[in-house]
Design a protein around this motif. Structure first.
Motif, short mmCIF file in Angstrom:
data_model
loop_
_atom_site.label_atom_id
_atom_site.label_comp_id
_atom_site.label_asym_id
_atom_site.label_seq_id
_atom_site.Cartn_x
_atom_site.Cartn_y
_atom_site.Cartn_z
N UNK A 18 -4.44 9.47 -0.05
CA UNK A 18 -4.89 10.15 1.27
C UNK A 18 -4.47 9.68 2.58
N UNK A 19 -3.41 8.67 2.38
CA UNK A 19 -2.90 8.05 3.62
C UNK A 19 -1.23 8.46 3.75
N UNK A 20 -0.65 7.80 4.97
CA UNK A 20 0.49 8.52 4.97
C UNK A 20 1.44 7.82 3.97
N UNK A 21 2.48 8.57 3.78
CA UNK A 21 3.70 8.16 2.76
C UNK A 21 4.12 6.67 3.04
N UNK A 22 4.97 6.37 2.04
CA UNK A 22 5.47 4.80 2.21
C UNK A 22 6.62 4.71 3.57
N UNK B 237 -6.66 -11.36 5.04
CA UNK B 237 -6.96 -10.89 3.56
C UNK B 237 -6.88 -9.01 3.90
N UNK B 238 -6.72 -8.57 2.60
CA UNK B 238 -6.62 -7.01 2.75
C UNK B 238 -7.71 -6.38 3.70
N UNK B 239 -8.99 -6.75 3.22
CA UNK B 239 -10.00 -6.38 4.10
C UNK B 239 -9.63 -6.23 5.71
N UNK B 240 -9.23 -7.42 6.12
CA UNK B 240 -8.89 -7.53 7.44
C UNK B 240 -7.75 -6.68 7.77
N UNK B 241 -6.72 -6.59 7.02
CA UNK B 241 -5.50 -5.68 7.35
C UNK B 241 -6.03 -4.37 7.85
N UNK B 242 -6.74 -3.98 6.62
CA UNK B 242 -7.28 -2.63 6.67
C UNK B 242 -8.08 -2.29 7.87
N UNK B 243 -8.93 -3.45 8.12
CA UNK B 243 -9.69 -3.25 9.58
C UNK B 243 -8.80 -2.97 10.84
N UNK C 102 -1.45 -1.16 6.04
CA UNK C 102 -1.74 -0.37 4.92
C UNK C 102 -0.33 -0.06 4.36
N UNK C 103 0.61 0.36 5.06
CA UNK C 103 2.20 0.63 4.48
C UNK C 103 2.78 -0.64 3.99
N UNK C 104 2.55 -1.60 4.38
CA UNK C 104 3.12 -2.74 4.08
C UNK C 104 2.60 -3.33 2.91
N UNK C 105 1.30 -3.36 2.81
CA UNK C 105 0.58 -3.42 1.19
C UNK C 105 0.96 -2.37 0.43
N UNK D 67 8.12 -5.79 12.65
CA UNK D 67 7.63 -5.09 11.47
C UNK D 67 6.83 -5.68 10.52
N UNK D 68 5.56 -5.24 10.03
CA UNK D 68 4.63 -5.79 9.39
C UNK D 68 5.25 -5.91 7.85
N UNK D 69 4.81 -7.06 7.38
CA UNK D 69 5.30 -7.26 5.86
C UNK D 69 4.42 -8.05 5.29
#
Length: 847
Positions: free
Chosen positions: A80-84, A289-295, A307-310, A350-352
């Motif tokens: 449901x999110x943007x492509x890679x 954390x992943x939660x923090x990244x998505x937040x 999200x894209x980096x993950x 760039x996020x990694x």
């Protein structure tokens, strides 16, 4: 849709997204106080509110907070999110959004946040993208803490960020004081601490988990940080704060406070006042954390960088996992380990993300973890052979190398949110060599070895990371193709290396394809042309490495208002003796800094800066207890390097013609029998053009004025290419120049035999014995004349070791004047003219 929002500053700002307040939130005391404070600020700035307006017209909260429940999406739904991000051009993403630099507002630097792009009247973004942030012409909207929004160019923002971070990208703040602490639920209870401390392994009780410390910074701001970070950065201040607030009996403080306070007097000397804030890098907030990244991504509807980096990282590592079927149990013998994502920001914003395993939780045997890499002298030999056999060189980097190999350990983990909501919480087996596992390096090397064997390559017994394969040119010339492996960096020598690279592409993904090498092991790789030779030679240059090292040390010195010495003609002052230095000893922190600088200089020597070899070697003898004068001598070396940045080592395949009359030949049968050089029976058949070996040997007798040990200096050539250089203090004290020179000659003989063995195991033919040049006539005569007798019996081992090598025709020795003995520069510091004269005979492009 766009909303106009009135902040406390009274200046309206535009927002595309807003969040409503629920009734329950509005009824809380905290929110009510915020509303009251907001109203007060507005009245002060804009005057009283019009009483005729109906407050009910202002919809400050959701009438039905459940009305939108059905549109709340799962926080992690890849479909449901943007492509890679790899599928789009860089211009379609804007990594600078949400950066948090300090920007000039008038004459004052204030914290700000990039909230969006400026658009023209037609809604088009203003400015054009450039991969270099400093050349980016985009214009951004930036919001300050008081809500004021201003326009700033991308280059202004980027320059501000780069000027406000250290070399690692983290912003440094000046420490003022500790002003608060808080204890969370996950802090270790007293009972658990007592049990662990009394157990078999008391170190398990040493934890700082569950505590946060509030720091007051020099700029007036304050922030909360984990106790572990503050303990490492400001241990004394933290210990004193804990004592004042009676925290010494808390488990998080009890195990380290007393020791810190006892050593307070010493630790204050090395205390740091700067703290690198790990919460942001290059002005971008770093999630833990992943939660923090998505937040962070959810703060705006238009950005999905984390999200894209993950997604990109999990797509790459997906092959490393095996999910169990419903109801299937984890196999017996598998150990659970913790895995997590590490987040980073590159210099271009760039996020990694990198998924790593908790290898510290496993303890595999060393037989499963050892992994070798190609040696540096093998790399130099390869560059020589490329010119000698007139073949091409290509280099490549294997992408996600470790993940190609099966793991050697039986481990599993629990899937987190990064795997997707449908897989979260499930046990998952780790089946590939995941980054972080101790055995991953060895597993990858074994996998690469199997691949190369399937391609017809054989690993050399002299260097297992040099692989060779028989080849024949269209003209009929027979030689060996070579492949050198340094973990995932590949170097190929062949008249048609593309065939080998395409063979590797059948098994692995090569980053950016393959091309002629431009950098290898930190050095620049060049093609060098001599005026009288049409065929180019390969060369290594340490220019960029040295330039960066000088830049870093100048930045470090500037923090203390210091500078490098003025232009120096030699790496070390001729009247300076490191062993006689009586200046004050360095502090513990300064000792670490000294040792790191020695490591940098040593690597520069490995990359070809042999003009600073003896000076670095002498200072390396004081790594344990360095003094202030030794550190200043390092600054002197950097001053010399700054004046002589450029230096190139060319691996020339030209041979040298020696006068045969200089090398005496005798019958040694009566002394050593029918001795011959030991040829390895398992060596490959020699192919290609032969190599001529030459060695220069010298010693500085009793050079160390304290221990009176001599310094050996050795330089070994293959054709006209320097391959091995050696400078080291001898293990024994010699009573004469004769003894020290014989010790150096014995060391050189052993190095020569090792190199001859390596060349033979590479399938390289040798052109006769090695030519050894020494400037001590007595040593030459005692080594080459069978009738010569030894009067000093304690030199008997060196004496017979060298003479037997001469009898076996491994070496032949001739006298050379001291002014022409190139190894003299490895035995003692030389004056400027003599040093430069030697360097011009070995190196190119000095200056």
């Amino acid at each position: 849709m766009c909303y106009w929002v009135l902040p406390p500053s009274g200046i309206p700002i535009a927002r595309t997204t807003v969040q409503a307040i629920s009734k329950d939130e509005l009824a809380t005391r905290e929110v009510m106080e915020q509303v009251y404070d907001f109203d007060t600020e507005i009245v002060i700035k804009l005057g009283p509110i019009d009483a005729s307006s109906d407050p009910k017209d202002l919809r400050l909260y959701l009438e039905d907070e459940d009305a939108d429940d059905d549109i709340i999406n799962d926080p992690y739904e890849p479909e449901a999110r943007t492509p890679n991000v790899d599928n789009f051009e860089a211009d379609m993403y804007d990594e600078m959004l949400l950066a948090e630099p300090l920007l000039a507002r008038g004459t004052i630097l204030q914290p700000a946040r990039v909230i969006g792009r400026k658009r023209d009247e037609e809604g088009n973004p203003v400015g054009n993208y450039n991969q270099n942030p400093l050349l980016n012409t985009r214009v951004y909207l930036v919001e300050f803490d008081d809500g004021h929004v201003a326009e700033y160019g991308a280059n202004v923002i980027a320059e501000a960020i780069y000027n406000q971070v250290n070399d690692d990208g983290f912003q440094e703040s000046l420490f003022t004081d500790i002003i608060g602490h808080r204890k969370r639920d996950e802090a270790m209870p007293d009972e658990e601490f007592a049990v662990l401390e009394a157990g078999d392994n008391p170190s398990h009780a040493r934890t700082t988990k569950g505590w946060d410390i509030c720091i007051q910074w020099r700029d007036g701001s304050s922030s909360w940080h984990p106790l572990s970070e503050i303990k490492n950065s400001f241990p004394v201040h933290l210990a004193e704060y804990a004592k004042q607030h009676e925290l010494q009996d808390e488990p998080a403080f009890r195990w380290w406070m007393k020791h810190t306070l006892r050593r307070k007097r010493y630790m204050l000397k090395a205390v740091r006042t700067r703290y690198a804030r790990r919460t942001h890098k290059f002005g971008i907030q770093l999630p833990r954390t992943v939660d923090e990244a998505l937040a962070i991504d959810r703060e705006t509807n238009t950005i999905t960088y984390w999200f894209d980096a993950i997604q990109k990282e999990m797509k790459n590592v997906r092959v490393a996992f095996k999910f169990l079927d419903q109801g299937e149990r984890v196999p017996i013998g598998f150990k659970w380990i913790k895995c997590h994502l590490i987040f980073d920001v590159k210099m271009d914003f760039t996020r990694k993300a990198r998924y790593v395993a908790g290898g510290h939780m496993t303890d595999p045997p060393s037989t499963l973890t050892y992994s070798s890499v190609v040696s540096r002298d093998s790399v130099r030999i390869a560059f020589l052979l490329a010119a000698l056999n007139d073949v091409q060189l290509l280099a490549a980097d294997i992408g996600n190398a470790y993940l190609n190999a099966p793991t050697r350990e039986k481990v599993y983990t629990t899937a987190g949110l990064e795997f997707g909501a449908e897989l979260q919480g499930q046990p998952v087996l780790i089946v590939r060599a995941l980054y972080g596992l101790k055995s991953s390096g060895a597993a990858w090397r074994a996998h690469l070895a199997a691949t190369l064997q399937s391609l017809g390559f054989t690993s050399s017994l002299a260097d297992p990371d040099v692989w060779y394969r028989e080849a024949t040119k269209p003209c009929g010339f027979q030689y060996y193709e070579y492949l050198l492996a340094y973990v995932d960096d590949i170097l190929v020598l062949s008249h048609d290396p593309v065939i080998i690279m395409k063979g590797l592409e059948d098994f692995y993904r090569l980053k950016d394809g393959y091309e002629q090498p431009t950098r290898y092991l930190g050095a620049e790789v060049l093609q060098w042309r001599f005026p009288d030779d049409e065929q180019p030679k390969w060369a290594l240059s340490s220019h960029q490495y040295v330039k960066e090292a000088i830049k870093n040390i100048e930045v470090e010195l500037a923090k203390s208002d210091l500078r490098l010495p003025k232009k120096s003609s030699t790496p070390m002052a001729l009247n300076y003796r490191p062993e006689l230095d009586t200046s004050p000893l360095l502090t513990d922190e300064a000792v670490n800094y000294y040792q790191s600088q020695i490591s940098i200089l040593r690597w520069a020597v490995e990359l070809g800066r042999i003009d600073i070899y003896i000076d670095t070697a002498l200072l390396s003898q004081h790594l344990v207890h360095p003094r202030r004068g030794h550190l200043e001598a390092i600054y002197h070396i950097y001053s010399y390097l700054k004046s002589h940045e450029r230096c190139t080592m060319v691996f020339d395949d030209a041979t040298v013609k020696y006068a045969q009359a200089d090398f005496q030949s005798f019958d040694w049968t009566d002394f050593y029998g029918n001795v011959k050089e030991a040829i390895p029976p398992n060596a490959p058949k020699p192919r290609g053009n032969p190599v001529q070996m030459t060695a220069f040997v010298d010693a500085n007798h009793a050079g160390n004025q304290v221990t009176r040990r001599s310094q050996s200096g050795i330089l070994i050539y293959c054709n006209s290419a320097p391959i091995i250089w050696y400078s080291k203090a001898q293990a024994t004290v010699e009573t004469s120049t004769f003894g020290s020179e014989f010790v150096a000659l014995r060391i050189a003989t052993e190095l020569i035999e090792a190199l001859r063995y390596k060349l033979r195991m590479f399938g390289v033919p040798l052109d006769g014995p090695t030519n050894v040049l020494c400037d001590n006539k007595s040593v030459v005569d005692n080594s080459t004349l069978p009738s010569s007798t030894l009067k000093k019996k304690h030199n008997a081992i060196c004496y017979h070791r060298v003479r037997e090598a001469v009898a076996a025709q491994v070496i032949r020795i001739a006298h050379v004047p001291t002014g022409q003995n190139l190894s003299d520069m490895f035995t003692k510091p030389l004056g400027g003219c003599k040093l430069h004269e030697f360097c011009k005979r070995i190196l190119y492009h000095m200056g």
